[in-house]
Structures are given as structure tokens and as C-alpha cells.
Design an enzyme around this catalytic site. Structure first.
Site, PDB file in Angstrom:
ATOM      1  N   LYS A  17       0.827  -1.210   0.000  1.00  0.00           N
ATOM      2  CA  LYS A  17       0.000   0.000   0.000  1.00  0.00           C
ATOM      3  C   LYS A  17       0.864   1.265   0.000  1.00  0.00           C
ATOM      4  O   LYS A  17       0.547   2.246  -0.674  1.00  0.00           O
ATOM      5  CB  LYS A  17      -0.938  -0.018   1.209  1.00  0.00           C
ATOM      6  CG  LYS A  17      -1.896   1.155   1.299  1.00  0.00           C
ATOM      7  CD  LYS A  17      -3.094   0.803   2.186  1.00  0.00           C
ATOM      8  CE  LYS A  17      -2.673   0.476   3.611  1.00  0.00           C
ATOM      9  NZ  LYS A  17      -2.334   1.684   4.381  1.00  0.00           N
ATOM     10  N   ARG A  90     -11.563   3.246   8.998  1.00  0.00           N
ATOM     11  CA  ARG A  90     -11.315   1.873   9.429  1.00  0.00           C
ATOM     12  C   ARG A  90     -12.575   1.163   9.912  1.00  0.00           C
ATOM     13  O   ARG A  90     -12.524  -0.016  10.241  1.00  0.00           O
ATOM     14  CB  ARG A  90     -10.275   1.856  10.549  1.00  0.00           C
ATOM     15  CG  ARG A  90      -8.872   2.255  10.098  1.00  0.00           C
ATOM     16  CD  ARG A  90      -7.909   2.323  11.258  1.00  0.00           C
ATOM     17  NE  ARG A  90      -6.565   2.702  10.837  1.00  0.00           N
ATOM     18  CZ  ARG A  90      -5.553   1.855  10.677  1.00  0.00           C
ATOM     19  NH1 ARG A  90      -5.748   0.578  10.901  1.00  0.00           N
ATOM     20  NH2 ARG A  90      -4.367   2.281  10.306  1.00  0.00           N
ATOM     21  N   ARG A 125      11.406 -10.497   5.768  1.00  0.00           N
ATOM     22  CA  ARG A 125      11.771  -9.101   5.986  1.00  0.00           C
ATOM     23  C   ARG A 125      12.653  -8.964   7.230  1.00  0.00           C
ATOM     24  O   ARG A 125      12.315  -9.464   8.301  1.00  0.00           O
ATOM     25  CB  ARG A 125      10.508  -8.235   6.134  1.00  0.00           C
ATOM     26  CG  ARG A 125      10.816  -6.752   6.334  1.00  0.00           C
ATOM     27  CD  ARG A 125       9.594  -5.890   6.173  1.00  0.00           C
ATOM     28  NE  ARG A 125       8.653  -6.062   7.266  1.00  0.00           N
ATOM     29  CZ  ARG A 125       7.535  -5.357   7.396  1.00  0.00           C
ATOM     30  NH1 ARG A 125       7.218  -4.460   6.470  1.00  0.00           N
ATOM     31  NH2 ARG A 125       6.730  -5.565   8.421  1.00  0.00           N
ATOM     32  N   ARG A 158      11.216  -8.414  13.076  1.00  0.00           N
ATOM     33  CA  ARG A 158      10.211  -7.997  14.043  1.00  0.00           C
ATOM     34  C   ARG A 158       9.392  -9.204  14.493  1.00  0.00           C
ATOM     35  O   ARG A 158       9.035 -10.062  13.663  1.00  0.00           O
ATOM     36  CB  ARG A 158       9.276  -6.954  13.418  1.00  0.00           C
ATOM     37  CG  ARG A 158       9.937  -5.619  13.172  1.00  0.00           C
ATOM     38  CD  ARG A 158       9.089  -4.703  12.320  1.00  0.00           C
ATOM     39  NE  ARG A 158       7.684  -4.684  12.737  1.00  0.00           N
ATOM     40  CZ  ARG A 158       6.739  -3.967  12.126  1.00  0.00           C
ATOM     41  NH1 ARG A 158       7.061  -3.247  11.067  1.00  0.00           N
ATOM     42  NH2 ARG A 158       5.498  -3.993  12.554  1.00  0.00           N
ATOM     43  N   ARG A 169      -2.897 -11.318  11.895  1.00  0.00           N
ATOM     44  CA  ARG A 169      -3.168  -9.915  11.548  1.00  0.00           C
ATOM     45  C   ARG A 169      -3.969  -9.819  10.253  1.00  0.00           C
ATOM     46  O   ARG A 169      -4.874  -8.981  10.129  1.00  0.00           O
ATOM     47  CB  ARG A 169      -1.847  -9.153  11.390  1.00  0.00           C
ATOM     48  CG  ARG A 169      -1.128  -8.884  12.706  1.00  0.00           C
ATOM     49  CD  ARG A 169       0.321  -8.500  12.463  1.00  0.00           C
ATOM     50  NE  ARG A 169       0.468  -7.302  11.644  1.00  0.00           N
ATOM     51  CZ  ARG A 169       1.593  -6.980  11.000  1.00  0.00           C
ATOM     52  NH1 ARG A 169       2.655  -7.798  11.079  1.00  0.00           N
ATOM     53  NH2 ARG A 169       1.663  -5.878  10.300  1.00  0.00           N
TER      54      ARG A 169
END
Length: 347
Positions: A17, A90, A125, A158, A169
């Protein structure tokens, strides 16, 4: 005729995004409004709402929906150009809040990247915390495995980028975003784009926005021309604004069957009797259904005063000369006329 664009972009964490947003704002010269950036900016500036945000954060609490909504709407109302809204709305309350404030969305860009692709991206990542540099072991690996290219310091992953956490998520996101897609989808505003990479999605998105922008401009030009035609057919009334003949804005002064037409205001200045007044300060037109303000005029000088709102002309009695100024009516009779025409009542 330049057409303003008001877009919302939706996409799951890791969908690209941010990459797509940056390309949109560069291609279409748009302001990028991120709810997160707006919150941080208000905290840094120590605004009233920013202090409340800081207080919530310091207590380990979530920032309330009401504060976020007020901050975003406050920012949107300042905008006078194209904008892309990211991270808002949201939920349905926020969707409705935008419309309640007469902030309407032109299009919702919805990124649909397969969850297995997002999971694969995020699990590979690695980041360098001090600098924020991000690496991906598959398509942007560090020169030395798990070491920062610049400092040689260790990279970390992370905790919330692990596969299990990412899937959780993504599932939460799917549940939260569905009502928003339904809300805007029912209005025909959602454009969904499915693909695995931003490079694949971008040309599709760019072409769609260009097409939409062009069609919107064509529609607005057509509407402008229709309003000009409507304005040209307005009936004669006693008053009007001095807009140019092709300015459609004069049709906004509408009350029941009456439409204000500027073209006749000029004729009234030429043909209507001058209003002879005993007092030095008088008012012209009215604040009634036609939408005009009360215009106060000072008649101290020895000349005829033309009112551009009512199309009438005024002069003090001591300066009035029938041979020079023509026919006249008394100011008290003018007031009766105005009240009858604007309010349907006697003075």
C-alpha cells in the site's frame, strides 16, 4: 476544467500500500493524508487533540475512534486540492462521519494481494532498527547475510513478522475491512486490483484512475453547460447578481418558483424609478429567501447610488432632481415592495 480527486486506498499490512500510494501521489499530484502521520503531527505540535493522543499513548491505551475521526476530518477540511486518504476510514462509524461532514469519496482503491504472498514477504523481511533500513532475503537481500550494508550491524526480524502472527493480523484485517468495502461498494465506488507485486498492480491502477479522472472532467463540463442553459431560461425577477452572462452560479439564488437573473439587474438600474430617501443611511435588498444580505448604503454624497445586489438606485431627497433623475418612489414604498417580493408580506 480541472477536476479534484478524492481517493481512499485500502490494503492489508504488507500488501504494498505504501509503494502504490507514493506512485499515485506522484502521478496525479495529490496530497497524501495518512491517519498515522496526522496523529504524529498533532502530537508534535501539541495541539489540543494531540495532547489527548499523547496522554492515551503514555497510558498504553488506544487512541479513541472519536479523536482520530476529528483529527482526520479537521485535516480534510483544509484541503483545496487532490488528496489520497490512507489508513482511514477503518470502520462504518468513520465512513458515516465523513459523509455527515459532506466529505465524499470519488473512488476507493482496494489492493487484493494473496495472503500467501504477503506472508512470504514479511517472513523474509529483516530490518536495521537504528536506521530503519529494510531488507528482504528474497528480492532485496543484504550483501552479508543478516548484516546491515552500511554499518555491518546485525539485522533483526520484528516479532510480529513471524508467519503465525502475520496470518492472524491478515485475518483480523479481512474481518475489519469487509463492512467498509460493502459500504462503498454499494455506492459503486470500489475498484479492486488483484496481483502479487506492486509492479504488476501499478499500471492497472494508474490507467483506471486516469480514465476515471477524464470521465469525471467530462461529466463536470457537461453539468456546467446544462447549468448555463438553465440560467439562460430564468424568469424575470426584481433582483439579481452581477455575474457574467455565462456564469451558472446565479441559479443558486432559488426560492420556490423564483430565480434570480443578473441580466435584469442591469436593466433595473436603467429603468426602475430612483428611490428617494429622507435618511442618510438606508438598506437595500434583504436577507430573506433570495439569500441576499442586507446591504447598507450611505447617501451622503450628491449622486445616485447604484446597488449591485438589488439593481435599484438611491438618492437623498435634498439631492433629487426630477429633470435629471427621472421618475421616483419614496423609500417607504420601496420597503413595502421589497417585503412583498422577498417575504410575501407588507412592511
Amino acid at each position: 476544467m480541472a477536476s479534484k480527486l478524492r481517493l481512499v486506498i485500502l490494503g492489508a499490512p504488507g500488501s504494498g500500500k505504501g509503494t502504490i500510494s507514493s506512485r499515485i501521489i506522484n502521478e496525479f499530484k495529490m496530497a497524501h493524508l495518512s491517519s498515522g502521520d496526522i496523529l504524529r503531527s498533532n502530537v508534535q505540535k501539541k495541539t489540543e487533540l494531540g495532547l489527548r493522543v499523547q496522554d492515551s499513548i503514555s497510558k498504553g491505551q488506544l487512541v479513541s475512534d472519536d479523536i482520530i475521526t476529528r483529527l482526520v476530518i479537521q485535516e480534510l477540511k483544509k484541503m483545496r486540492t487532490n488528496w489520497l486518504l490512507d489508513g482511514f476510514p477503518r470502520n462504518l462509524n468513520q465512513c458515516n462521519a465523513l459523509e455527515n461532514e459532506n466529505i465524499f469519496i470519488d473512488k476507493v482503491i482496494n489492493l487484493e494481494v494473496p495472503f500467501d504472498e504477503i506472508t512470504n514477504r514479511l517472513k523474509h523481511r529483516w530490518i536495521h532498527p537504528p536506521s530503519g533500513r529494510v531488507y528482504n532475503l528474497e528480492f532485496n537481500p543484504p550483501k552479508v547475510p543478516r548484516k546491515d550494508d552500511i554499518t555491518g550491524e546485525p539485522l533483526i526480524q520484528r516479532p510480529d513478522d513471524s508467519e503465525d502472527v502475520v496470518l492472524k493480523r491478515l485475518n483480523i484485517y479481512s474481518q475489519q475491512i469487509r463492512p467498509i468495502l460493502d459500504f462503498y461498494g454499494s455506492k459503486g465506488l470500489v475498484e479492486s486490483f488483484t496481483g502479487r507485486t506492486s509492479d504488476y498492480l501499478w499500471p492497472l491502477i494508474k490507467n483506471k484512475i486516469h480514465d476515471f479522472k477524464l470521465n469525471k472532467e467530462i461529466s463536470e463540463i457537461k453539468l456546467y453547460e446544462e447549468k448555463k442553459i438553465m440560467a439562460s431560461k430564468e424568469p424575470i425577477t426584481h433582483t439579481g447578481q452581477k455575474y457574467s452572462p455565462d456564469d451558472y452560479r446565479k441559479i443558486r439564488f432559488e426560492t420556490g418558483p423564483k430565480l434570480v437573473n443578473k441580466n435584469f439587474a442591469i436593466d433595473l438600474i436603467k429603468e426602475d424609478p430612483v428611490v428617494v430617501c429622507d435618511q442618510r443611511t438606508i438598506w437595500s435588498s434583504g436577507g430573506g429567501p433570495l439569500g441576499h444580505p442586507k446591504i447598507f448604503i450611505n447617501l451622503s454624497n450628491n449622486h445616485v447610488h447604484d446597488c449591485q445586489y438589488s439593481g435599484r438606485k438611491f438618492i437623498m431627497r435634498k439631492f433629487y432632481d426630477p429633470s435629471q433623475h427621472g421618475k421616483s418612489i419614496d423609500y417607504k414604498d420601496y420597503l413595502v415592495e421589497m417585503n412583498q417580493k422577498e417575504f410575501g408580506m407588507a412592511a
